[in-house]
Design a protein around this motif. Structure first.
Motif, PDB file in Angstrom:
ATOM      1  N   ARG A 100      91.478  61.950  37.814  1.00  0.00           N
ATOM      2  CA  ARG A 100      91.914  63.456  37.444  1.00  0.00           C
ATOM      3  C   ARG A 100      92.850  63.975  38.678  1.00  0.00           C
ATOM      4  NH1 ARG A 100      87.096  67.140  36.442  1.00  0.00           N
ATOM      5  NH2 ARG A 100      87.262  66.154  34.499  1.00  0.00           N
ATOM      6  N   GLU A 102      94.912  62.125  40.402  1.00  0.00           N
ATOM      7  CA  GLU A 102      96.013  61.532  40.341  1.00  0.00           C
ATOM      8  C   GLU A 102      96.790  62.186  38.994  1.00  0.00           C
ATOM      9  OE1 GLU A 102      95.842  57.545  38.708  1.00  0.00           O
ATOM     10  OE2 GLU A 102      97.865  57.024  38.896  1.00  0.00           O
ATOM     11  N   ALA A 103      96.228  62.344  37.917  1.00  0.00           N
ATOM     12  CA  ALA A 103      96.866  63.186  36.634  1.00  0.00           C
ATOM     13  C   ALA A 103      97.376  64.099  36.970  1.00  0.00           C
ATOM     14  CB  ALA A 103      95.908  62.905  35.518  1.00  0.00           C
ATOM     15  N   LEU A 104      96.677  64.983  37.654  1.00  0.00           N
ATOM     16  CA  LEU A 104      97.052  66.604  37.893  1.00  0.00           C
ATOM     17  C   LEU A 104      98.242  66.588  38.923  1.00  0.00           C
ATOM     18  CD1 LEU A 104      93.489  68.279  37.992  1.00  0.00           C
ATOM     19  CD2 LEU A 104      95.267  68.605  36.341  1.00  0.00           C
ATOM     20  N   SER A 107     101.401  65.525  37.068  1.00  0.00           N
ATOM     21  CA  SER A 107     101.883  66.580  35.935  1.00  0.00           C
ATOM     22  C   SER A 107     101.871  67.798  36.569  1.00  0.00           C
ATOM     23  CB  SER A 107     100.803  66.531  34.912  1.00  0.00           C
ATOM     24  OG  SER A 107      99.922  67.310  35.410  1.00  0.00           O
ATOM     25  N   GLN A 110     104.694  71.294  35.784  1.00  0.00           N
ATOM     26  CA  GLN A 110     105.019  70.940  34.108  1.00  0.00           C
ATOM     27  C   GLN A 110     104.729  72.114  33.414  1.00  0.00           C
ATOM     28  OE1 GLN A 110     104.383  67.327  32.026  1.00  0.00           O
ATOM     29  NE2 GLN A 110     104.670  65.926  34.103  1.00  0.00           N
ATOM     30  N   VAL A 111     103.452  72.812  33.623  1.00  0.00           N
ATOM     31  CA  VAL A 111     102.988  73.686  32.766  1.00  0.00           C
ATOM     32  C   VAL A 111     103.592  75.147  33.211  1.00  0.00           C
ATOM     33  CG1 VAL A 111     101.015  74.849  31.352  1.00  0.00           C
ATOM     34  CG2 VAL A 111     100.773  72.458  32.418  1.00  0.00           C
TER      35      VAL A 111
ATOM     36  N   HIS B  51     102.522  70.053  27.066  1.00  0.00           N
ATOM     37  CA  HIS B  51     102.574  69.571  28.268  1.00  0.00           C
ATOM     38  C   HIS B  51     101.628  68.504  28.376  1.00  0.00           C
ATOM     39  CE1 HIS B  51     105.146  72.706  29.564  1.00  0.00           C
ATOM     40  NE2 HIS B  51     104.234  73.644  28.694  1.00  0.00           N
ATOM     41  N   ARG B  54      98.365  62.897  32.042  1.00  0.00           N
ATOM     42  CA  ARG B  54      97.981  61.548  31.471  1.00  0.00           C
ATOM     43  C   ARG B  54      96.777  60.842  32.501  1.00  0.00           C
ATOM     44  NH1 ARG B  54      98.328  56.916  28.494  1.00  0.00           N
ATOM     45  NH2 ARG B  54      98.413  54.958  30.016  1.00  0.00           N
TER      46      ARG B  54
END
Lengths: 111, 222
Positions: A100, A102-104, A107, A110-111, B51, B54
């Motif tokens: 998690r 790493e994923a956050l 990203s 981005q939002v 968005h 991953r």
């Protein structure tokens, strides 16, 4: 001495050797090291002096020594399986935490 | 009030684009959590305007929801909606779901298929009743559709809920957390869209049994 006693004693000596080896490598903590040493030595005593189980069985109200050994083995194995399942669950949560993060991180913004 | 939809997805390249496109008109942003898919789920979701966050490894529904909720909170969401990527949920019902959260009347709103079972296979109706009663026995809280993936959370509720489950047992864990945190919960009837595809993606009997075993283990560990 019976053949089965010799086979089991040889296995217990190997188990002791592996336990000490793993402890030296730092892969087994003090508490569990003590537990396993006690366990293998106790198993050795039971194998070499089987009449000890009969005396213990009398003490706790079980008819035969071998029955007592089996009851004890079932309880120990069940507890160890329970501990392993709990540990697996804990590891799963830790893996998710890493994935998690790493994923956050990847990203971010981005939002 | 900023509303973000969270859609956990695993190998949903054929469906996720349509789900995201259907959802965007009703929310401010859509976050798709690509749970280590081996297909083009992430790309399809991005093309539709979502968005994408991953996971490098597949971690399961619970893990994906946790990630999506965390991403939504970081993005400043005041209201978070979760829905499935397989097209089972009707995105046009999102306003119905978030209304009580927006009005401050509920902290969590659960969409319930069992308040409107038209079109639902009998097997699924029975399994969902079993799931809800099992959740009640384990965690002391009864909702009509404990396994529903169509939910809305207020920001405070999303921050309070602590998701530790990785897999499908997360639905029951959310119900348990609602009770543990003393959150106000409401249920609204929702329409479930069942196709051969969405049925293949849901909880089979075997998966249901595994989920129940994990919940039992979690309960014993508490």
């Amino acid at each position: 001495m019976l053949i089965i006693q010799i086979i089991i004693i040889l296995f217990l000596l190997y188990a002791l050797y592996r336990t000490i080896g793993k402890f030296r490598e730092g892969k087994v903590r003090w508490g569990w090291f003590g537990f396993w040493i006690l366990f293998w030595l106790s198993a050795g005593v039971v194998v070499l002096l089987p009449e000890t189980t009969n005396r213990l069985a009398d003490l706790v109200g079980v008819t035969r020594g071998v029955d007592l050994v089996i009851y004890f083995a079932i309880i120990v194995i069940s507890y160890l399986v329970f501990r392993i399942l709990i540990k697996i669950e804990s590891l799963e949560q830790e893996i998710t935490k890493v994935v998690r993060e790493e994923a956050l991180r990847n990203s971010k913004n981005q939002v | 009030m900023k509303t973000i939809a969270v859609i956990p997805a695993y190998n949903e390249a054929t469906m996720v684009e349509g789900v995201v496109e259907a959802t965007l008109p009703f929310v401010d942003a859509v976050i798709v959590v690509d749970d280590g898919s081996q297909d083009e789920t992430g790309g399809a979701a991005r093309r539709a305007g979502a968005h994408v966050v991953r996971h490098s490894l597949n971690r399961g529904l619970g893990a994906s929801l946790g990630t999506g909720i965390q991403a939504s909170l970081a993005a400043g969401a005041d209201c978070i909606v979760t829905l499935d990527a397989d097209g089972q949920h009707d995105s046009s019902e999102i306003p119905k779901l978030i209304r009580q959260v927006q009005n401050g009347l509920a902290d969590v709103v659960l969409g319930s298929r069992l308040l409107n079972t038209r079109g639902m296979p009998l097997g699924r109706i029975c399994m969902n009743h079993v799931g809800s009663w099992f959740t009640f026995c384990m965690f002391g809280m009864y909702v009509t559709d404990s396994q529903s993936g169509f939910r809305a959370f207020s920001r405070a509720a999303a921050q309070a809920i602590n998701i530790r489950s990785n897999r499908m047992e997360v639905s029951s864990e959310i119900v348990a957390e609602i009770r543990r945190q003393g959150l106000r919960v409401a249920e609204v009837p929702i329409r479930a869209i069942y196709t051969d595809y969405s049925l293949s993606k849901g909880q089979s009997f075997r998966v249901g049994v595994k989920t129940a075993c994990r919940l039992l283990l979690r309960r014993l560990g508490q």
